[in-house]
Design a protein around this motif. Structure first.
Motif, mmCIF file in Angstrom:
data_model
loop_
_atom_site.group_PDB
_atom_site.id
_atom_site.type_symbol
_atom_site.label_atom_id
_atom_site.label_comp_id
_atom_site.label_asym_id
_atom_site.label_seq_id
_atom_site.Cartn_x
_atom_site.Cartn_y
_atom_site.Cartn_z
ATOM 1 N N UNK A 83 0.825 -1.214 0.000
ATOM 2 C CA UNK A 83 0.000 0.000 0.000
ATOM 3 C C UNK A 83 0.857 1.262 0.000
ATOM 4 N N UNK A 84 2.072 1.158 0.528
ATOM 5 C CA UNK A 84 2.939 2.327 0.635
ATOM 6 C C UNK A 84 3.739 2.592 -0.638
ATOM 7 N N UNK A 85 3.662 1.686 -1.591
ATOM 8 C CA UNK A 85 4.419 1.881 -2.838
ATOM 9 C C UNK A 85 3.863 3.072 -3.623
ATOM 10 N N UNK A 86 4.757 3.752 -4.310
ATOM 11 C CA UNK A 86 4.357 4.910 -5.116
ATOM 12 C C UNK A 86 3.884 4.428 -6.485
ATOM 13 N N UNK A 87 2.672 3.903 -6.499
ATOM 14 C CA UNK A 87 2.098 3.306 -7.710
ATOM 15 C C UNK A 87 0.724 3.920 -7.950
ATOM 16 N N UNK A 88 0.443 4.249 -9.196
ATOM 17 C CA UNK A 88 -0.851 4.860 -9.526
ATOM 18 C C UNK A 88 -1.943 3.817 -9.706
ATOM 19 N N UNK A 125 1.880 -7.978 -10.159
ATOM 20 C CA UNK A 125 1.878 -7.342 -11.476
ATOM 21 C C UNK A 125 2.040 -5.822 -11.405
ATOM 22 N N UNK A 126 2.149 -5.295 -10.191
ATOM 23 C CA UNK A 126 2.429 -3.871 -10.059
ATOM 24 C C UNK A 126 1.239 -3.015 -9.710
ATOM 25 N N UNK A 127 0.170 -3.649 -9.232
ATOM 26 C CA UNK A 127 -0.993 -2.878 -8.780
ATOM 27 C C UNK A 127 -0.914 -2.666 -7.271
ATOM 28 N N UNK A 128 -1.446 -1.533 -6.837
ATOM 29 C CA UNK A 128 -1.615 -1.299 -5.407
ATOM 30 C C UNK A 128 -2.976 -1.900 -5.037
#
Length: 993
Positions: A83-88, A125-128
């Motif tokens: 959840x803390x990742x900087x991902x849109x 896959x890179x989703x938050x």
């Protein structure tokens, strides 16, 4: 080959795989033979696999190892980390709240594990991922279970009941939560939602407020499904249908009182005339207000051969009804239903009561007599008829399912489904109106919690007018993606049948409907200001305030003064609570974030098509004209191994805790660990009902152990390899290694697509096919000689190690969402990782487009076709004891094989490696000395290149000969000049050692 066999003594010490066993002659004589001594001499020079990764864990160690992995690999921190990742890009799976009324069961496991596989895949896959677990905490079942723990419940106040129910729900939540965590479910377990939290309750009431303001919520006197065993109304979603319910069905005659004008001349010759009625609910006869007919259907006036009486019934029911009544009917005349207009009959048990004949479209001709007894207080269609014709709707049955005083002294206080039914039948018999009684086995609604029959009973309730919402809801539903696609039709049909939704329940444990009633008149008082005030109070104190605060605080005088001249103290709080489907159906408003407040996915069992999926849709459409979800995944129920329902009496109940930790007798109920449970979920066809039992779980364990062996082989052959420094560029790799990368990319693409479609059974099938067929049976068998016997740093050996590293990485990531414990365990044993990195924090499968090479498949598959011809001819024999001669006419196929073997004969070429022989000879014409059909295997191969632009079918011949040389003491190929020497390849490798 023997390389992969493990010597038991070495295995116990965690040593490398076993090598060659002593020659039989030496072992039998007690003295080692010269060959055996040489074996021993060269054994340590073979680069056998080395890894501490166990082929399998003893059952008792599996659960302990998983718990240790969860702690070591940060399972509990994973959700907050992602959840803390900087991902849109965000993926939102909204958790449908399980009911907080019992221990975790396999149905929970099926649902929660499916959700977790989905979330882990999207996270990798890179989703938050947005996933807030929740619990449905209100309602009658919790209330009943909480009260069952007490000896005396008669004099409990609502607040005492609520306190007990809340404590019970909290205990159930903790039990379930612990189980979900143990199964490896990724979530922020410190921040779950519970429908009894005051912020949740306030948000729920705000949705109620919006729906009330828009005119969707109203109070009315209507028939609803009523549970006498629970003393409350029920929604359709709270029913389950007993297909084997037995009713006492009766055939009754209603004496004709007023002859329909159009039938006067026909009936004039009959002495007595009656209308024939059939019903499975005799107890409703006292509430009869009319007889309904179908206007366009044909009806007959018949004369009974036994009694001489005349009866009216549907024309197409004459023969079947006569047979049931054991008589014969003579048809006097036939008319249309509309000809019954303006007629009436006498009530069979109530003197002086008249029942008119009325047209209605719900009359069926499939069973009965085509004439329907109509009791508006006890039937949905009956109610519609009564509303249209302004008939009385008096209910003669109380909340406990007993006849009231209004039903008369013969029936008062009798339970309608038991002695009340019997009493009515006796009254019909006494009135000579009962023609036949028989048992009728049919589908009948039961209370899904008390498991007892329900009735339809008119009462004053609060409703949502779904008729004004469902058209929009159905249109929006058609834009939602359903998996499986067929589920959309079932849900649309359910919505179509739903004309209203009863949202009031006569219980204490729930969110109160914010309405006040005048103590004298009983008139209700509710408006926007009142609801807003209650919302503020609930937000601050929780819904307990409805029962603990004085009425003047809940209903301020200034608000009451605006409505009428009554004093606040003239009012009392309503005691009804909201239906728990309204509780859970408003969860989107509390849980979903952002202005859109829509989830990417709702994933629940098929029962939610009429439950949570529907209540969520209706509340969302009513308040904001949009669905709360984009995709719905619908799974089946869990059943025993033979497809039967789980039952304690049958003894087929599967407890997830016993699956993981084992039962009291481990020989009968072994401990499998959580990954076996997860494998079972993934491999099942979850879109139908899912079977589970000892055989299913044992097979899952075996499947995982086979996978572990494949992983162990790859790990064992990486002990001396560092991908950063030792990898070989793909263009310089052996063709068979390049082919493996080619297969890897295809596998990765198919697996990813299967995950996207939520088809986890297909993921398992792809995984099993790839690791058993493509890796273990095919690739590993080909490259073992190169791995074990080439010089450690030889580019040829590094080539297949490069492919193995990529294969291990792709395979582990491909099953990580399903088997997170195994995936993390593999990463703990990677020899080239300085610091163990979590597989889930390092992303999804990463393949390279250069792995896909045109023509590569043709080269390898052509060689494999010839290999199959060779191996098929020596079935059960050692391929290394043979040489192979391949003859191909000059052309494209010959040129392709030349890329694998440039010289005429070779024991170390890429072609010979694929053939798995001791030597392979590639010729363009058949030598004269071999020109005999006895040893020649013929075949053809179709070359298809550049999308079909190049197509050429070529023939080949394979000749199998005994190996001409001696067996090499080191590599076991028959390529040595003498029995006690090494082959040229091994001699070169051993030079200087």
């Amino acid at each position: 080959m023997l390389w992969a066999r493990r010597a038991p003594s070495l295995a116990r010490r965690g040593a490398p795989w076993g090598w060659a066993r002593s020659a039989a002659s030496g072992a039998n004589s007690g003295q080692p033979s010269p060959e055996s001594r040489a074996d021993s001499k060269y054994r340590e020079t073979v680069l056998l696999p080395r890894s501490g990764f166990p082929a399998q864990l003893p059952g008792r160690l599996q659960p302990e190892a998983e718990v240790e992995l969860q702690q070591k690999c940060g399972f509990s921190e994973l959700y907050s980390w992602q959840r803390q990742r900087n991902i849109k890009n965000e993926f939102c799976l909204h958790d449908g709240p399980p009911y907080a009324n019992g221990d975790p069961h396999v149905g929970h496991a099926l649902n929660k594990i499916l959700k977790d596989i989905t979330n882990r895949f999207h996270m990798m896959r890179g989703y938050k991922v947005h996933y807030v677990p929740g619990w449905d905490c209100h309602g009658l079942p919790i209330e009943l279970k909480a009260l069952s723990e007490l000896k005396e419940t008669q004099n409990l106040s609502p607040m005492e009941i609520r306190q007990r129910a809340k404590e019970f729900a909290e205990r159930a939540i903790e039990k379930q939560k612990s189980a979900f965590i143990r199964w490896g479910i990724m979530a922020d377990w410190a921040n779950c939602y519970r429908t009894f939290d005051r912020k949740y309750e306030a948000k729920q009431l705000s949705i109620f407020h919006k729906m009330y303001d828009k005119g969707y919520i109203y109070q009315d006197y209507k028939p609803v499904f009523w549970s006498p065993s629970a003393n409350t109304g029920l929604a359709e979603a709270e029913l389950e249908y007993n297909q084997q319910h037995v009713s006492r069905s009766v055939y009754i005659k209603f004496p004709l009182l007023k002859t329909p004008p159009k039938l006067a001349s026909v009936i004039a010759g009959c002495s007595t005339v009656g209308l024939l009625i059939w019903t499975t609910q005799p107890w409703t006869i006292p509430a009869n207000q009319a007889i309904c007919y179908m206007p366009d259907s044909d009806y007959s006036i018949v004369k009974c051969a036994n009694t001489g009486e005349c009866y009216i019934l549907a024309a197409n029911r004459v023969e079947s009804t006569a047979a049931i009544l054991d008589t014969q009917f003579e048809v006097i005349s036939t008319c249309k239903g509309v000809d019954l207009e303006n007629g009436s009959c006498a009530h069979p048990t109530i003197t002086g009561k008249e029942s008119p004949f009325l047209p209605a479209n719900h009359v069926t001709m499939a069973k009965g007599t085509g004439l329907v007894h109509t009791a508006p207080a006890h039937g949905m269609e009956d109610y519609s008829v009564a509303l249209h014709h302004q008939l009385p709707m008096d209910c003669l049955v109380d909340e406990g399912g007993f006849f009231t005083e209004a039903a008369g002294p013969e029936l008062q206080n009798k339970a309608v489904l038991e002695e009340g039914n019997e009493a009515v039948i006796q009254m019909l018999q006494a009135a000579k109106s009962l023609l036949k009684e028989e048992k009728c086995v049919h589908s009948y609604p039961y209370d899904w919690r008390t498991k007892k029959p329900v009735i339809i009973r008119a009462s004053k309730q609060w409703f949502v007018n779904t008729a004004n919402i469902k058209v929009t809801a159905q249109e929006l539903l058609k834009k939602v993606k359903f998996i499986p696609a067929s589920a959309v039709n079932r849900m649309l049909e359910m919505l179509d049948r739903r004309t209203y939704w009863c949202i009031s329940r006569q219980r204490s444990w729930g969110v109160p409907i914010p309405v006040f009633y005048h103590k004298t008149t009983g008139e209700s008082l509710i408006n926007s200001e009142i609801i807003e005030n209650v919302i503020k109070i609930v937000e601050q104190h929780g819904s307990d305030a409805w029962w603990t605060l004085p009425v003047e605080q809940l209903l301020p005088r200034k608000i009451a003064a605006k409505v009428d001249s009554h004093d606040v103290l003239d009012y009392v709080q309503g005691q009804d609570v909201l239906d728990i489907w309204f509780d859970s159906g408003t969860s989107w408003a509390h849980v979903l974030e952002g202005a859109d407040q829509r989830a990417d996915l709702y994933l629940e069992g098929k029962d939610q098509l009429g439950g949570w999926f529907q209540s969520s849709l209706l509340t969302s459409v009513a308040t904001r004209k949009k669905a709360p979800y984009k995709t719905l995944v619908v799974h089946g129920f869990t059943l025993g191994e033979k497809g039967e329902k789980m039952s304690k009496s049958i003894g087929n109940v599967v407890d997830p805790d016993v699956v993981i930790n084992g039962g009291q007798d481990h020989s009968k109920e072994p401990p499998y660990g959580a990954d076996v449970l997860r494998w079972w979920v993934a491999e099942s066809n979850v879109f139908t009902d899912v079977l589970i039992g000892p055989a299913v779980l044992s097979a899952a364990k075996d499947d995982i152990n086979k996978l572990r062996n494949t992983l162990r082989f790859m790990l064992g052959n990486m002990a001396d390899f560092n991908p950063e420094t030792d990898s070989i560029p793909s263009s310089e790799m052996y063709v068979i290694d390049q082919y493996m990368l080619h297969l890897l990319q295809d596998y990765a693409k198919k697996v990813t697509e299967a995950y996207k479609e939520y088809d986890y059974g297909k993921v398992i099938r792809l995984l099993q096919a790839f690791h058993t067929r493509d890796l273990s049976n095919f690739y590993f068998s080909i490259i073992k000689d190169r791995l074990y016997c080439e010089e450690e740093k030889d580019p040829k050996r590094r080539s297949c190690q490069t492919a193995l590293v990529e294969a291990l990485d792709v395979v582990v990531r491909s099953f990580a969402p399903i088997l997170p414990h195994l995936a993390e365990e593999v990463f703990q044993f990677l020899p080239y990782k300085k610091e163990s990195e979590s597989v889930f924090r390092s992303g999804w499968i990463n393949t390279n487009s250069v792995w896909k090479k045109p023509g590569l498949e043709e080269v390898v598959e052509a060689a494999c076709a010839m290999r199959d011809s060779f191996l098929g001819s020596i079935a059960g024999k050692n391929a290394l004891e043979h040489e192979v001669v391949i003859v191909i006419d000059p052309g494209l196929l010959f040129e392709l094989m030349e890329t694998l073997q440039s010289e005429e004969s070779s024991s170390v070429s890429q072609l010979n490696e694929i053939m798995m022989a001791s030597q392979t000879t590639l010729l363009s014409e058949l030598p004269i000395e071999m020109a005999t059909d006895e040893n020649i295997i013929k075949g053809t191969f179709l070359i298809n290149l550049e999308g079909g632009d190049i197509r050429e079918e070529s023939s080949y011949k394979v000749i199998v000969l005994p190996a001409a040389k001696a067996k090499c003491l080191r590599c076991r190929k028959y390529t040595a000049d003498s029995p006690l020497s090494l082959c040229p390849r091994c001699t070169e490798v051993m030079a200087g050692k």
